[in-house]
Design a protein around this motif. Structure first.
Motif, PDB file in Angstrom:
ATOM      1  N   GLU A  31       1.809 -14.677  11.948  1.00 29.37           N
ATOM      2  CA  GLU A  31       3.072 -14.005  11.654  1.00 29.37           C
ATOM      3  C   GLU A  31       3.246 -13.795  10.153  1.00 29.37           C
ATOM      4  OE1 GLU A  31       6.183 -16.262  13.508  1.00 29.37           O
ATOM      5  OE2 GLU A  31       5.597 -15.644  15.534  1.00 29.37           O
ATOM      6  N   LYS A  32       2.847 -14.792   9.366  1.00 26.17           N
ATOM      7  CA  LYS A  32       2.921 -14.651   7.905  1.00 26.17           C
ATOM      8  C   LYS A  32       1.992 -13.543   7.420  1.00 26.17           C
ATOM      9  CE  LYS A  32       4.203 -19.383   6.673  1.00 26.17           C
ATOM     10  NZ  LYS A  32       3.762 -20.609   5.980  1.00 26.17           N
ATOM     11  N   GLN A  33       0.786 -13.503   7.962  1.00 22.72           N
ATOM     12  CA  GLN A  33      -0.164 -12.468   7.559  1.00 22.72           C
ATOM     13  C   GLN A  33       0.321 -11.085   7.975  1.00 22.72           C
ATOM     14  OE1 GLN A  33      -3.949 -13.692   9.140  1.00 22.72           O
ATOM     15  NE2 GLN A  33      -4.256 -15.250   7.568  1.00 22.72           N
ATOM     16  N   ASN A  34       0.919 -10.971   9.151  1.00 28.20           N
ATOM     17  CA  ASN A  34       1.459  -9.682   9.595  1.00 28.20           C
ATOM     18  C   ASN A  34       2.608  -9.230   8.703  1.00 28.20           C
ATOM     19  OD1 ASN A  34      -0.355  -9.410  11.667  1.00 28.20           O
ATOM     20  ND2 ASN A  34       1.003 -10.274  13.221  1.00 28.20           N
ATOM     21  N   LEU A  35       3.451 -10.166   8.286  1.00 29.04           N
ATOM     22  CA  LEU A  35       4.552  -9.839   7.391  1.00 29.04           C
ATOM     23  C   LEU A  35       4.028  -9.342   6.050  1.00 29.04           C
ATOM     24  CD1 LEU A  35       7.620  -9.846   6.929  1.00 29.04           C
ATOM     25  CD2 LEU A  35       7.393 -12.199   6.151  1.00 29.04           C
ATOM     26  N   LEU A  36       3.025 -10.023   5.515  1.00 34.15           N
ATOM     27  CA  LEU A  36       2.418  -9.596   4.262  1.00 34.15           C
ATOM     28  C   LEU A  36       1.775  -8.222   4.407  1.00 34.15           C
ATOM     29  CD1 LEU A  36       1.598 -10.190   1.339  1.00 34.15           C
ATOM     30  CD2 LEU A  36      -0.440 -11.327   2.247  1.00 34.15           C
ATOM     31  N   LEU A  37       1.063  -7.993   5.494  1.00 39.10           N
ATOM     32  CA  LEU A  37       0.440  -6.693   5.734  1.00 39.10           C
ATOM     33  C   LEU A  37       1.487  -5.592   5.800  1.00 39.10           C
ATOM     34  CD1 LEU A  37      -2.032  -4.938   6.430  1.00 39.10           C
ATOM     35  CD2 LEU A  37      -1.645  -5.558   8.829  1.00 39.10           C
ATOM     36  N   ASN A  38       2.600  -5.835   6.489  1.00 34.73           N
ATOM     37  CA  ASN A  38       3.662  -4.835   6.578  1.00 34.73           C
ATOM     38  C   ASN A  38       4.254  -4.532   5.210  1.00 34.73           C
ATOM     39  OD1 ASN A  38       3.466  -4.379   9.308  1.00 34.73           O
ATOM     40  ND2 ASN A  38       4.920  -5.985   9.841  1.00 34.73           N
ATOM     41  N   LYS A  39       4.428  -5.560   4.373  1.00 32.07           N
ATOM     42  CA  LYS A  39       4.958  -5.338   3.027  1.00 32.07           C
ATOM     43  C   LYS A  39       3.996  -4.501   2.192  1.00 32.07           C
ATOM     44  CE  LYS A  39       7.954  -9.366   2.625  1.00 32.07           C
ATOM     45  NZ  LYS A  39       8.241 -10.599   1.868  1.00 32.07           N
ATOM     46  N   VAL A  40       2.704  -4.793   2.296  1.00 33.89           N
ATOM     47  CA  VAL A  40       1.707  -4.038   1.539  1.00 33.89           C
ATOM     48  C   VAL A  40       1.670  -2.583   2.018  1.00 33.89           C
ATOM     49  CG1 VAL A  40      -0.778  -3.791   1.133  1.00 33.89           C
ATOM     50  CG2 VAL A  40       0.299  -6.034   0.944  1.00 33.89           C
ATOM     51  N   LEU A  41       1.706  -2.373   3.320  1.00 31.60           N
ATOM     52  CA  LEU A  41       1.682  -1.013   3.850  1.00 31.60           C
ATOM     53  C   LEU A  41       2.935  -0.238   3.455  1.00 31.60           C
ATOM     54  CD1 LEU A  41       0.182  -1.588   7.412  1.00 31.60           C
ATOM     55  CD2 LEU A  41      -0.939  -0.583   5.412  1.00 31.60           C
ATOM     56  N   ASP A  42       4.085  -0.884   3.463  1.00 33.27           N
ATOM     57  CA  ASP A  42       5.323  -0.234   3.027  1.00 33.27           C
ATOM     58  C   ASP A  42       5.242   0.147   1.554  1.00 33.27           C
ATOM     59  OD1 ASP A  42       6.443  -0.403   5.540  1.00 33.27           O
ATOM     60  OD2 ASP A  42       7.635  -2.197   5.082  1.00 33.27           O
ATOM     61  N   SER A  43       4.697  -0.741   0.751  1.00 37.57           N
ATOM     62  CA  SER A  43       4.552  -0.464  -0.682  1.00 37.57           C
ATOM     63  C   SER A  43       3.615   0.729  -0.911  1.00 37.57           C
ATOM     64  CB  SER A  43       4.017  -1.691  -1.396  1.00 37.57           C
ATOM     65  OG  SER A  43       3.744  -1.415  -2.742  1.00 37.57           O
ATOM     66  N   GLN A  44       2.511   0.769  -0.183  1.00 38.56           N
ATOM     67  CA  GLN A  44       1.580   1.888  -0.318  1.00 38.56           C
ATOM     68  C   GLN A  44       2.206   3.189   0.167  1.00 38.56           C
ATOM     69  OE1 GLN A  44      -1.957   0.639   1.757  1.00 38.56           O
ATOM     70  NE2 GLN A  44      -2.730  -0.502   0.005  1.00 38.56           N
ATOM     71  N   ALA A  45       2.971   3.119   1.236  1.00 39.55           N
ATOM     72  CA  ALA A  45       3.630   4.321   1.745  1.00 39.55           C
ATOM     73  C   ALA A  45       4.638   4.851   0.728  1.00 39.55           C
ATOM     74  CB  ALA A  45       4.326   4.019   3.071  1.00 39.55           C
ATOM     75  N   ASN A  46       5.374   3.956   0.078  1.00 39.10           N
ATOM     76  CA  ASN A  46       6.332   4.388  -0.941  1.00 39.10           C
ATOM     77  C   ASN A  46       5.627   5.012  -2.134  1.00 39.10           C
ATOM     78  OD1 ASN A  46       8.566   3.595   0.521  1.00 39.10           O
ATOM     79  ND2 ASN A  46       8.606   1.547  -0.368  1.00 39.10           N
ATOM     80  N   THR A  47       4.490   4.439  -2.536  1.00 34.88           N
ATOM     81  CA  THR A  47       3.727   4.992  -3.650  1.00 34.88           C
ATOM     82  C   THR A  47       3.204   6.384  -3.306  1.00 34.88           C
ATOM     83  OG1 THR A  47       3.067   2.781  -4.345  1.00 34.88           O
ATOM     84  CG2 THR A  47       1.741   4.618  -5.158  1.00 34.88           C
TER      85      THR A  47
END
Length: 67
Positions: free
Chosen positions: A23-39
């Motif tokens: 669950e922690k890894q999935n949360l981190l992955l979602n944050k990274v993907l959101d950051s990349q999508a915003n960029t």
């Protein structure tokens, strides 16, 4: 019999820890993907919607072609 109970408890505890780590890894992955999508979105939005054509000079003004 006590060993089987202990091993079952240990297995359940191990699975619980594994689930928490996933669950922690999935949360981190979602944050990274959101950051990349915003960029990427900011980069796409920074590009003008219509290309600016050359109006003077020797580059892009001397040759006219149609497809």
């Amino acid at each position: 019999m006590s060993e089987s109970v202990q091993s079952a408890v240990a297995a359940a505890s191990g699975l619980q820890n594994w689930t928490m780590m996933q669950e922690k890894q999935n949360l981190l992955l979602n944050k990274v993907l959101d950051s990349q999508a915003n960029t990427i979105l900011s980069l796409v939005n920074s590009v003008p919607s219509t290309p600016q054509l050359a109006s003077s000079g020797s580059v892009g003004t001397l040759l006219h072609t149609t497809a």
